[in-house]
Structures are given as structure tokens and as C-alpha cells.
Design an enzyme around this catalytic site. Structure first.
Site, PDB file in Angstrom:
ATOM      1  N   VAL A  44       0.837  -1.203   0.000  1.00 27.42           N
ATOM      2  CA  VAL A  44       0.000   0.000   0.000  1.00 27.42           C
ATOM      3  C   VAL A  44       0.870   1.250   0.000  1.00 27.42           C
ATOM      4  O   VAL A  44       0.618   2.213  -0.733  1.00 27.42           O
ATOM      5  CB  VAL A  44      -0.965  -0.001   1.201  1.00 27.42           C
ATOM      6  CG1 VAL A  44      -1.739   1.314   1.277  1.00 27.42           C
ATOM      7  CG2 VAL A  44      -1.952  -1.163   1.101  1.00 27.42           C
ATOM      8  N   CYS A  45       1.916   1.235   0.812  1.00 26.36           N
ATOM      9  CA  CYS A  45       2.784   2.415   0.906  1.00 26.36           C
ATOM     10  C   CYS A  45       3.543   2.677  -0.386  1.00 26.36           C
ATOM     11  O   CYS A  45       3.847   3.832  -0.710  1.00 26.36           O
ATOM     12  CB  CYS A  45       3.742   2.271   2.077  1.00 26.36           C
ATOM     13  SG  CYS A  45       2.895   2.340   3.678  1.00 26.36           S
ATOM     14  N   THR A  46       3.847   1.637  -1.136  1.00 26.27           N
ATOM     15  CA  THR A  46       4.499   1.845  -2.432  1.00 26.27           C
ATOM     16  C   THR A  46       3.580   2.624  -3.362  1.00 26.27           C
ATOM     17  O   THR A  46       4.026   3.530  -4.080  1.00 26.27           O
ATOM     18  CB  THR A  46       4.889   0.493  -3.057  1.00 26.27           C
ATOM     19  OG1 THR A  46       5.817  -0.169  -2.188  1.00 26.27           O
ATOM     20  CG2 THR A  46       5.531   0.682  -4.425  1.00 26.27           C
TER      21      THR A  46
END
Length: 217
Positions: A44-46
């Protein structure tokens, strides 16, 4: 006690993938956005860091510096940026703080004071390190929001909130629900009708305490 709106943000020194920074010096006379995540090389953070990279021109238009933070090392950040840029198709030119000792996360109340990371930590060990902080040129916190690991942050909303903060900064006006630039703004009650109309033109009075005027920006 946690960091609250209009508190001066900590002036910490930290290592990033682009070298050492002192936060207040990094901000300078700009606005700043500090956005955090629990661990490098997470899905998700990517996507989120990719979204931030794609908005580089928008941050620049708004005189805003962006800086990430993670509990991983500066070397890991440099490696992860390759994945971010490959996914997003945009250069991730912003620095990422290497907060391996959790000092910055604790300063911004993202983790309790007694928090520590075990050997070989997982994202769950730093799950609450997933926040957005918008800081004004006066080095004061203007807005914060925190998301769970399963929900990607909406950076269109971060951009909208930044626009609203800049439009109302040190002015007796406020942004109504769902406001975007160009729409009418709310005039503060610190101005009576005569003073408000002298400053902002004819008012659209919905209620005695709810008065709209054209966006002065």
C-alpha cells in the site's frame, strides 16, 4: 501529550536517503508535508509514495516541500525508491527520513514513548506510523490525519486540504465542506457584516452565522 494543531513542530535532526536534515531548516519559508509509513517494501505504501512522486509539480506550485519517514534505514530507502519510481513512472525526488530509533515517530505522537521495535520487525510493529502532517511556514502544525495499513491515503484530499489551508492562512475566512479553489469561502464571525462586505464584497447570507463570499484568491 500529543502534538496538536497550532503547536510548533519539533525541530529534529535526522538522517535521510539524501543526507542529514534539520527539520525547521528543511522547511525554510515553505509549507511542508511529512508523510509516514510503517516499513519499506510494503504494497500500500508503495502506491502512496508513488502518488506523492506523481504530484511533484503540484507540490512545487504550492511552495510545499514533502518528506517521507520510515523506520527503515537510509540505504533501504534508496533501494525502495527504485520500486516506487518503477511503479509510479515518476521520480521520487523527496527525501525519506530513516527513523530506525523511532525518535521522530515518538515526537509526532505516532507511537507511545515506550514503544520499541523487536528484531526483524514487521509492519504490524509500527502500524501507527502512518500519518500525514501539514506544517505551515511558521513551523506550526496545521493538519494531521492517520490511516490504518489497509487503506491507501487519498493524496488528492491532501492536496485539497493544502489548498484550503493556504487560501485561509492568516485570513478571516474558512473553507466549507468539500471546498475546492475558486468556490465561495465562509467569512469569519470576527468581522461584522459591514466590515466583511468592505473586505470581501457582497455576502451570501445563508444563516446569521453562515456567510459566504467569493474566493479572494
Amino acid at each position: 501529550m500529543g502534538l496538536r494543531i497550532n503547536d510548533t513542530v519539533p525541530n529534529f535532526t535526522a538522517e535521510t536517503d539524501q543526507g542529514e536534515i534539520k527539520f525547521h531548516d528543511f522547511i525554510g519559508d515553505n509549507w511542508a508535508i511529512l508523510f509516514s509509513h510503517p516499513k519499506d517494501f510494503t504494497p500500500v505504501c508503495t502506491t502512496e509514495f508513488g502518488a506523492v512522486a506523481q504530484l511533484a509539480d503540484e507540490w512545487e506550485k504550492r511552495n510545499t516541500k514533502v518528506i517521507g519517514i520510515s523506520v527503515d534505514s537510509a540505504e533501504d530507502h534508496r533501494k525502495w525508491k527504485g520500486d516506487i519510481e518503477s511503479f509510479a513512472g515518476a521520480k521520487a525526488g523527496f527525501p525519506i527520513i530513516a527513523d530506525q530509533g523511532l525518535e521522530v515517530a515518538k515526537m509526532f505522537d505516532m507511537l507511545p514513548a515506550e514503544a520499541h521495535l523487536p528484531d526483524q520487525p514487521t509492519p504490524a510493529d509500527s502500524a501507527t506510523v502512518r500519518s500525514v502532517f501539514i506544517v505551515g511556514p511558521d513551523k506550526k502544525l496545521k493538519l494531521s490525519m492517520t490511516y490504518p495499513m489497509t487503506i491507501g491515503r487519498n493524496f488528492a484530499e491532501v492536496l485539497r486540504a493544502l489548498d484550503a489551508l493556504q487560501a485561509t492562512y492568516e485570513k478571516p475566512i474558512a473553507a466549507p465542506a468539500n471546498w475546492v479553489p475558486g468556490q465561495d469561502v465562509i467569512v469569519a464571525l470576527s468581522l461584522d457584516d459591514a466590515a466583511a462586505e468592505e473586505k470581501y464584497g457582497k455576502l451570501d447570507k445563508k444563516l446569521p452565522y453562515l456567510r459566504f463570499a467569493k474566493d479572494p484568491s
